[in-house]
Design an enzyme around this catalytic site. Structure first.
Site, PDB file in Angstrom:
ATOM      1  N   SER D  71     -14.496 -66.415  67.848  1.00 16.43           N
ATOM      2  CA  SER D  71     -13.953 -67.574  68.961  1.00 16.43           C
ATOM      3  C   SER D  71     -13.683 -66.536  69.972  1.00 16.43           C
ATOM      4  O   SER D  71     -12.746 -65.864  69.922  1.00 16.43           O
ATOM      5  CB  SER D  71     -12.975 -67.992  68.114  1.00 16.43           C
ATOM      6  OG  SER D  71     -12.074 -68.805  69.025  1.00 16.43           O
ATOM      7  N   LYS D 147     -18.037 -72.496  62.622  1.00 20.60           N
ATOM      8  CA  LYS D 147     -18.820 -72.346  63.863  1.00 20.60           C
ATOM      9  C   LYS D 147     -20.029 -72.921  64.071  1.00 20.60           C
ATOM     10  O   LYS D 147     -20.828 -72.829  63.369  1.00 20.60           O
ATOM     11  CB  LYS D 147     -18.772 -70.675  63.956  1.00 20.60           C
ATOM     12  CG  LYS D 147     -19.487 -70.201  65.348  1.00 20.60           C
ATOM     13  CD  LYS D 147     -18.438 -69.849  66.007  1.00 20.60           C
ATOM     14  CE  LYS D 147     -18.821 -69.670  67.557  1.00 20.60           C
ATOM     15  NZ  LYS D 147     -17.711 -69.209  68.395  1.00 20.60           N
ATOM     16  N   SER D 216     -15.531 -74.071  66.101  1.00 21.80           N
ATOM     17  CA  SER D 216     -15.532 -73.502  67.534  1.00 21.80           C
ATOM     18  C   SER D 216     -17.382 -73.577  67.875  1.00 21.80           C
ATOM     19  O   SER D 216     -18.259 -73.529  67.035  1.00 21.80           O
ATOM     20  CB  SER D 216     -14.768 -72.389  67.950  1.00 21.80           C
ATOM     21  OG  SER D 216     -15.000 -71.241  66.933  1.00 21.80           O
TER      22      SER D 216
END
Lengths: 351, 351, 351, 351
Positions: D71, D147, D216
């Site tokens: 991130s 992710k 993210s």
């Protein structure tokens, strides 16, 4: 002696090494690469990880003798790409001269040496060695590219912890000091000034610049990567180089003079390598610019965008090499410019 | 009919109204000002307070009939300046034609109208009225400038609080929608397309553009400021206008065509007004640009820097008017260009 | 002696002077204003026109004796607002002590004086005069705020044109030098160090800091605006002040100590004024931070956002005054903190 | 079942894999790694090459079953670091419960699927599979990290070339759409809402959020990396997890409630994983913030800096995991928070 050819290949990202495939299409292998000179799409400043990413992707694929120079920042119309200088000993019929290149590295520089005489000397020595290796006179050298280290917060803190003061306590500013020292090292090696004048210039007490120097700084290395590009009668190929100097960021005339001369010689522009900077006086031709008072965007980004906008339009595409921060690389506010071009073959076609 | 002259004056800051002093030196007063068209040194985006500061400084000094258009963003070599269109009824000997201009405002637009048909219509109406006021045919109009509102967080929240959805929930994006609607309003008024086509273009379902439209958005106003610049046989002065279109940000040929024509006519360039944008396709002439993937610097800033670098070099100074975000102002990735130039007087000198 | 009350009012933009209306609601007029201390929403750096816009909007509405200090930068959860220190002689029953404030200006400083001994001395003198005017001992002073000039490109060029070297050739860095000199001037005036120590600290050869100093720099003024806030037995009102120091940006304990003491005294927090900076060592509590290597966002912006995130959460709203760049305002990497609070009236209620 | 331990190790740069050495010191090898969850120092937005660089450095050193989630964005006091979830089957005496984790990947998502139902479904499926693999009830799951990909200019252009319209034409905005779809997929898998509600929420027509979701987006992957962290009676170790929700960026109370509960249980905080975002309403607790009108710094950067400033102060160091952009991860303007803590051993010491 390394006669070379030049391949300019667009990249889809900093870690795109697909240009190696293009190499193969031209009958070369990665082991022929002398240098990879790329524009990557980061901010070109301290925390530009696009350069590191490119280095990590390229270096394991290249021979140990090759150098990489990744210059961050493809602002405006600039397009990410790599320029491969590739060893190519083929003697092209009809040519008694050709482009040659040699690459090398200085020793590792200690953080306390950055931006100081030690860096000037290290660069001078390596450039001198490479020119000798090429066996050319300095007059035949048209381009010397150096990638040099910068100071990170860690390095600054480490220096101070042992009571040493770095050349600057500001990481972004350290890039300028490092480029300055590298460029002055080039100027000394090319005989454009002596060491005393170079050190005076480094101290801000003299004006010295080289129209053949191109230096950029990055956090991704500890030594300096150096590439020397020249013409030599020991080679026989259609590539040639020419250099000039933009006196300021609006100096269209300087560039068209070079391009017109290429045309006059029947050549075709293959690549333009230029440096650009915000005029340190705060104005260009008497009119104020705001690059040095913009606290949102660093001045090197502005300069690359503006000069890139001009040079890309002149070349006709965005894959030009414009690098920011032109300390002693052309006069203040201006920048060095090298054009690599190709002459037609004896039959009128390219090589 | 308002015959006008044009004064371009550098500024030392957004609140520098010193150009009014220059006016006096030319025998004019503030009450003669038709429009102040300035480049200020902010980011040109949502939170650009340099525009508001300029408006606050200028507006109390101008007649109520005058409009101001401050376009933020002097990236790269662009230099902050103001262009004053000033009423000047003097009939210059040897001329049977001259530059004229008229300025006005639309009604206040409600936040929910921004970027929508209501804004297109309001701009169409005001431009139409101004063209009529000038008594020229639309063919003689070479430049229509609109400054229009944008959506702030406050306005978006207020709209949503009453159950209305704004044209965009993103403040920066709302600038593009507002410029688009203004430009299409201009296109309709100039007869370049009909209202149906304009609304289809606004919806992304048709391509319409005007090479004479220049729109910029700002948080500092609630209505649209409009300026129409034309040539008219009712005036007699040495100023002329010409317009063209950059097909992309590298379109040097389009600009040199205009400049060459000025030269052919014996004229001298007084100002270039251009729009620029990052090519929405993500590439220019087949090569990738990174303006739309740069999350640190907005694409309008990149585009102004690049096209400004080219136009300033062509003009020879940085006081050119380059504005970013060229929706329907020239084709996608390109931009409208208007050149104001001055013909020599009957004795060969300027006016 | 100026007994004062404090009004903290949110703003809808830098030019929002609506707080003057709130004043009226409290029985005051603009002529009672001693100082307007605002947070505006620019970048807080060199080209922050939100500060200038605020100054242009406020200053014509205030008495000549009032000072304005606009600190740019409302990063993160910080909310744009103004703090009005307003003359209020009313003697509140049950109080034998109260908050007082005095404001003044230094002489205009020449660009060559910025960040140097002359600025230290000018600030010392003005602070000393204001403390004397208030008739309090320096121990009763809890907050001294200075707004001071910075160096623009123009000023740097002008200095160099006459052979003078500014304290820094970098506009953003000049802000730090100016804040440093102002803060050391405060420290001398408050007896926290002598002039010799202050000048040594300015030269980087000694560590001196004041936990009551708050300095910010801007391009919108040429002299220094100074505000001194103290407690005095000559006043009788429920407002009190307390100061402390964050040792680093994570120093929650220092702030809760102040807030707990306010609670222990039965008070209610009215405002927190704090300074913040990126730890110059490059790390906080042994862990690396990246504020000084981020070439996209200046470190003062980072520091305001982070410390603002903490203080706003502690206060319970975003209208806290957090200003970036804390040279000599608290120890390196930390910052000064002043809490203004209100004691309950004799009947247990607020004033 | 994978009982795990957690190692949090500072990094000197995105490509610093030195934490693997720390692993060895704890008797583990790289082959034990379940997931590497890192904060890297880029801008956390579209052109964040620090994430790609970290992925390139880490992935060849990890088993194929491991996932990485980098991130970007260590604004303010946040410190770059990695969190290694490491398989550790050791049964600690005195414990009948422990932390477990499982990692996996969705199939590759086509650009046209990004931010749409297909992504929701793919994430739901993979999370469901991992929860089943762990053999825990969804009530024991305290953290699900995803992710996911974003849309680059290239992908947008490619989609449009075949007549498809992406979920957004803006690269930065596509990150939000991708995080939203991932988070809603988590919510479905954890039984917090059904698929219909999730799709309604994705369309902006319902409010659904998970206080255990953390998503993210990045350009460095094409599928989604998923990590599920839970407590299980099949493990026996001193690590525990707890989750909560910040209602807004000032919600100190929500975090101290968690930390107080850890203390009450005699535990020691090992790590905080939190999401943060600029309140989409444009204000926090009734006061305007400027994160959404700042065209220089994206709102996710502001939010990380502010919430990071608070959480780092509460934890006492900057190596906290704060990720920006909290669509459906906690309510609007707030964010999910997971605390991993360690209980004392039977002898009162840590494990």
């Amino acid at each position: 002696m390394s006669a070379v050819t030049l391949l300019t290949v667009p990249t889809s990202g900093p870690d795109d090494t697909g240009a190696l495939g293009a190499l193969a299409g031209h009958g070369h292998t990665a082991s022929d690469v002398v240098a990879v000179i790329g524009k990557t799409e980061g901010n070109g400043c301290v925390n530009d990880f696009s350069r590191t990413l490119a280095a990590v992707a390229w270096e394991p694929r290249l021979p140990g003798s090759a150098v990489t120079v990744f210059s961050g920042g493809t602002e405006g119309v600039l397009s990410p790409h790599v320029n491969l200088f590739v060893r190519d000993g083929k003697r092209h019929e009809g040519f008694d001269r050709g482009l040659v290149a040699a690459a090398g590295r200085t020793r590792v520089l200690a953080p306390g040496e950055l931006g100081r005489a030690a860096q000037v000397d290290a660069v001078t020595e390596t450039v001198g060695k490479l020119v000798a290796e090429l066996g050319v006179s300095t007059a035949d050298v048209h381009f010397v590219l150096v990638k040099c280290p910068l100071l990170t917060s860690d390095k600054i803190a480490a220096l101070r912890a042992v009571g040493e003061e770095p050349v600057s306590g500001d990481t972004y500013e350290s890039m300028g000091h490092s480029r300055a020292a590298s460029s002055l090292g080039i100027a000394v090696a090319l005989g454009e000034c002596d060491r005393t004048a170079a050190l005076a210039a480094l101290a801000g007490e003299a004006e010295v610049s080289s129209a053949r120097a191109s230096a950029s700084a990055g956090a991704e290395l500890e030594d300096c990567h150096v590439l020397v590009v020249a013409e030599s009668t020991a080679a026989a190929n259609p590539l040639r180089a020419m250099h000039g100097e933009m006196k300021d960021a609006l100096d269209l005339a300087a560039v068209t003079a070079l391009l017109d001369e290429v045309e006059r010689r029947g050549g075709r522009v293959r690549q333009i390598f230029a440096k650009a900077e915000a005029d340190p006086s705060g104005s260009v031709r008497g009119l104020r610019h705001t690059m040095l008072t913009d606290s949102d965007v660093n001045s090197t980004r502005h300069a690359r965008a503006a000069v890139g906008g001009l040079l890309a339009a002149l070349k006709g595409d965005g894959a030009v090499y414009v690098s920011g921060g032109a300390e002693h690389q052309g006069r203040p506010g201006g920048g060095s410019v090298t054009v690599i071009y190709e002459l037609p073959g004896p039959d009128g076609g390219g090589a």
